[in-house]
Design an enzyme around this catalytic site. Structure first.
Site, mmCIF file in Angstrom:
data_model
loop_
_atom_site.group_PDB
_atom_site.id
_atom_site.type_symbol
_atom_site.label_atom_id
_atom_site.label_comp_id
_atom_site.label_asym_id
_atom_site.label_seq_id
_atom_site.Cartn_x
_atom_site.Cartn_y
_atom_site.Cartn_z
ATOM 1 C CB SER A 51 -0.718 -0.109 1.075
ATOM 2 O OG SER A 51 -0.170 0.219 2.498
ATOM 3 C CG ASP A 52 1.167 6.050 -1.212
ATOM 4 O OD1 ASP A 52 2.151 6.126 -0.660
ATOM 5 O OD2 ASP A 52 0.712 6.715 -2.210
ATOM 6 C CD1 TRP A 53 5.290 4.863 4.808
ATOM 7 C CD2 TRP A 53 4.850 3.679 2.958
ATOM 8 N NE1 TRP A 53 6.207 3.828 4.841
ATOM 9 C CE2 TRP A 53 6.003 3.177 3.722
ATOM 10 C CE3 TRP A 53 4.329 3.147 1.878
ATOM 11 C CZ2 TRP A 53 6.714 2.336 3.093
ATOM 12 C CZ3 TRP A 53 4.962 2.180 1.370
ATOM 13 C CH2 TRP A 53 6.125 1.630 1.994
#
Length: 822
Positions: free
Chosen positions: A234-236
């Site tokens: 995932s993106d952060w």
């Protein structure tokens, strides 16, 4: 189409993955999918698994510790890399980044960004390659190949349609099936097919009603149709759903450990809301990544042997920057006989170099693409190294917008202090920003940490009123010259957690200082609490502003410098508040009074060259009044040397990867702000040059593919055969030069396609070099996909009916050769 290698999995990987999986209990598997801090995955020694480290970003390798104590090479921005139109060069960029990753014990690079330049207003425009999906895919293939050939993983990002920053955590991008397939998914498809990337990063945004970290349909497209077999991170902070995420194939929710997986995933399995088999499918992909990068015992990494560094990294950085520079305009000034560029050092006795960015180089964009380089060469440094005191500098304008991190004149260190009073060793700072993301130096835990102490000295660079301030969500104590000037709290209330990290500074005190005067500075900071969902992070800043000069005086000084020089070079730029992750641009204007500066200098000296130091398009109302324009993008740490080389005769190798409008009003796509949470891609497949050509009533400032040379070229012949086009070009000038031969396909004007079909599609290109008089023949293969469109009724690729014409030339609007293709 390439000569790179794709590291293959070893035959024993499947067996090793299953053996390791069998040694993991449910709790460990759930934690493995959650990460342990900002950048690392869980180690499972009983299964022979070590922790793996991932790191930003596209223009350098930050590593676990974002600190000036461990600097990172700063490469030119992705827009610059792609402007080379040279996959072989980009492959070498990958090799350099892999060597940097290995030096910093990084296993996976969180790059490349292969979203598109849908609109010039996109805040991270500089971090993506192009408006064209084919060019984006070709450059990204080379980038991934170069990194992974040296045994470091990559992540294609941000899957998919993260093409703007406004409300990026919540926006629902509504995109038609055809546009999604032909534009936004196409680079991911190309990279997956060509170079077997080991990772993908799913974006913050939603697409057609489903958040990307839980978008099973689009992950099935990536894995099932495109053949992607890597891991999905995932993106952060993007992961929002436990069951939907794991079942959609989200393999790693970062940062850890406080994510939707871990104990939440264990509970979901125990409650029967998902199955352990679903968890195992994700864990297998993490274990396969571990095998590939050498993090799993009992099997060899996909790439063995020692990873060698680049022999001359600064030389390569100069080459990349030089070959990205686009010579947009090169006229013959009135009363002269030759074009303004290149300059000849033996006849230049006085050169006026003007602009704040000429001295204080703007080398990179803001956000995830930011690193601390070991050194920075400004345009002033680069030109003075070659021309000495013949270069006369004038600032011209004041680009101050708000208080920024303490920089010039400061010598600073920072160290953590434990609750028991123990002070750990100090580390140097490049400026007043402290960014301990997901860690505290010395392994200090959240329970042990009390505060950070920034200390040092400031030597005043100017006489006058100096402003000091702070940044950061927490408690501050600021001491200047032994006197406490602020002690108090800075609270935060907002929706974007990154705003708490990187938000604006706050003025705390104004002090009169004389030039050369030294004062001691001390800044003590303690966060109220660590941001929810993120590992312990300490992010704050000592802020400072020098006395502001009188701009009218600066303008007069610049005009006088230009009037007294043979050549005037004006460097204009955006600022950290113009182009950065986290927000989009409201307009395309240069900040401050830079347009006024260029106009005034050009009026004083007809021999004016403007260097546009931006990551994305800007309006240039003075373009018709200057003799030359160079576009340098964000050129990285060696940008000043590269610019000097180009100004003094090195071939500018760059070509535009996006169309530059004259004004924002002319741009085909300008909507980046959602309405009621929804952003509709109503333009369909018509973005970039495709939209400009379809409209046909407005000319841009510069077309996609545009870029001049220091020599001249003749396009002599074209011959189309099955699957390829043969083109001959000749260098008709007086010096050796570089040309990017561009091949486009034009469908039958009567072709009937639902929603319309583009007038042109980029189908191939080749970068060539030739001596004066030399003829070069290039053969450019054509993919069948270039003749197809996505039929939404059949949910399939279908050939556009009718005959096609191959057109070759120098840019999307200068195509002098054509031939029918079957």
């Amino acid at each position: 189409m390439s000569d790179w290698t794709v590291p293959a999995d070893r035959p024993d990987y499947d067996e090793a993955v299953e053996a390791a999986l069998a040694k993991l209990d449910l709790e460990t598997k759930a934690d493995l999918l959650a990460g342990i801090d900002m950048w690392r995955t869980l180690a499972a020694p009983d299964a022979g698994l070590r922790s793996m480290t991932v790191s930003d970003g596209p223009i350098g390798v930050r590593g676990r510790f974002w600190t000036a104590a461990d600097p990172s090479l700063a490469l030119p921005s992705p827009t610059a890399q792609a402007a080379s139109w040279d996959p072989a060069l980009v492959r070498r960029i990958g090799h350099l980044l892999a060597a940097e990753a290995r030096r910093k014990d990084v296993d996976v690079l969180l790059a490349p960004t292969i979203n598109l330049h849908r609109s010039p207003l996109g805040g991270r425009h500089f971090e993506a390659f192009s408006e064209d999906p084919y060019l984006t895919g070709r450059i990204a293939e080379a980038y991934v190949a170069g990194v992974q050939e040296r045994g470091v993983g990559t992540t294609m990002k941000h899957y998919v349609a993260n093409d703007a920053e406004t409300d990026r955590f919540t926006v629902d991008n509504v995109i038609g099936e055809r546009a999604l397939r032909e534009l936004y998914l196409r680079p991911f498809e190309m990279v997956a097919a060509a170079v077997n990337p080991w990772g993908v990063m799913t974006a913050y945004n939603t697409v057609n009603g489903t958040t990307m970290t839980a978008h099973r349909e689009l992950m099935d497209v990536l894995r099932g149709e495109f053949g992607f077999d890597g891991f999905n991170v995932s993106d952060w902070g993007a992961a929002r759903h436990t069951v939907e995420g794991v079942e959609a194939g989200l393999d790693l929710a970062m940062p850890g450990p406080f994510t939707v997986f871990g104990e939440h995933l264990v509970a979901a399995v125990r409650d029967g809301r998902t199955t352990e088999d679903a968890v195992d499918a994700n864990v297998r992909r993490i274990l396969r990544l571990a095998a590939r990068v050498g993090a799993l015992d009992g099997v060899e990494a996909a790439v063995g042997g020692r990873i060698e560094g680049v022999a001359d990294p600064d030389g390569l950085l100069r080459e990349i920057a030089r070959r990205s520079v686009v010579l947009a305009k090169n006229d013959v000034p009135a009363g002269d006989e030759t074009r303004i560029l290149p300059l000849h050092p033996d006849v230049v006795n006085r050169l006026a170099l003007i602009g704040p960015a000429a001295r204080d180089a703007r080398i990179l964009g803001g956000g995830s693409a930011t690193v601390f380089p070991p050194h920075v060469v400004s345009p002033l440094d680069g030109l003075r190294a070659r021309l000495g005191d013949r270069v006369h500098y004038a600032q011209g304008v004041d680009l101050f917008e708000q208080i920024l991190a303490a920089d010039r004149g400061f010598e600073l260190t920072v160290h953590p202090v434990k609750k028991d009073g123990t002070a750990l060793p100090a580390e140097p700072l490049a400026n007043g920003d402290v960014k301990w993301m997901g860690y505290v130096p010395g392994g200090v835990t959240a329970d042990e940490f009390d505060h950070a102490l920034l200390e040092g000295r400031y030597t005043a660079t100017r006489t006058g009123e100096h402003v000091f301030g702070t940044r950061g969500f927490g408690r501050h104590k600021l001491v200047i010259g032994g006197e406490t000037v602020f002690e108090g709290d800075h609270d935060y209330a907002g929706d974007d957690p990154f705003e708490a990290f990187f938000g604006p500074g706050v003025e705390r005190v104004r002090l009169h200082l004389d030039e050369g005067q030294e004062v001691a500075v001390s800044h003590e900071f303690a966060p109220f609490d660590f941001p929810p969902g993120f590992p312990p992070s300490v992010l704050f800043g000592l802020m400072h502003t020098e006395p502001r000069p009188d701009e009218d005086t600066l303008l007069r000084e610049a005009v006088e410098a230009a009037r007294g020089a043979e050549i005037a070079v004006v460097v204009v730029s955006t600022t950290a508040l113009t182009e950065s992750e986290g927000f989009d641009r409201p307009d395309l204007r240069l900040p401050g009074r830079q347009d006024e500066l260029v106009a005034a200098v050009a009026a004083a000296n007809p021999n004016t060259v403007v260097v546009v130091n931006t990551g994305s398009p800007v309006e240039m109302p003075w373009a018709g009044d200057v003799a030359g324009i160079l576009l340098t993008w964000f050129p990285g740490q060696e940008g000043g040397n590269a610019l000097a080389e180009v100004l003094l005769g090195a071939e500018p190798g760059g070509r535009l990867t996006t169309t530059w409008p004259k004004t924002l009003a002319d741009a085909p796509v300008t909507e980046v702000v959602p309405t009621d949470g929804v952003l509709r891609y109503d333009e369909g497949v018509f973005i970039g040059y495709r939209a400009w050509q379809r409209r046909g009533t407005v000319e841009p400032a510069f077309w996609f593919g545009h870029g001049l040379s220091y020599t001249t070229w003749a396009y002599e012949s074209i011959e189309a055969a099955a699957g390829a086009v043969r083109i001959k070009v000749r260098n008709t000038g007086d010096v050796r030069g570089r040309e990017v031969v561009q091949l486009y396909l034009a469908p039958d004007a009567a072709a009937d396609v639902p929603g319309g079909v583009e007038r042109l599609r980029l189908a191939g290109f080749a970068a060539v070099e030739a001596d004066p008089g030399e003829e070069i023949e290039v053969v450019i293969p054509i993919e069948e996909r270039s003749f197809q469109y996505w039929n939404e009724e059949e949910h399939a690729w279908v050939r556009v009916p009718g005959a096609w014409t191959a057109k070759a030339g120098r840019n999307a609007n200068d195509l002098g050769l054509s031939a029918e293709v079957g």
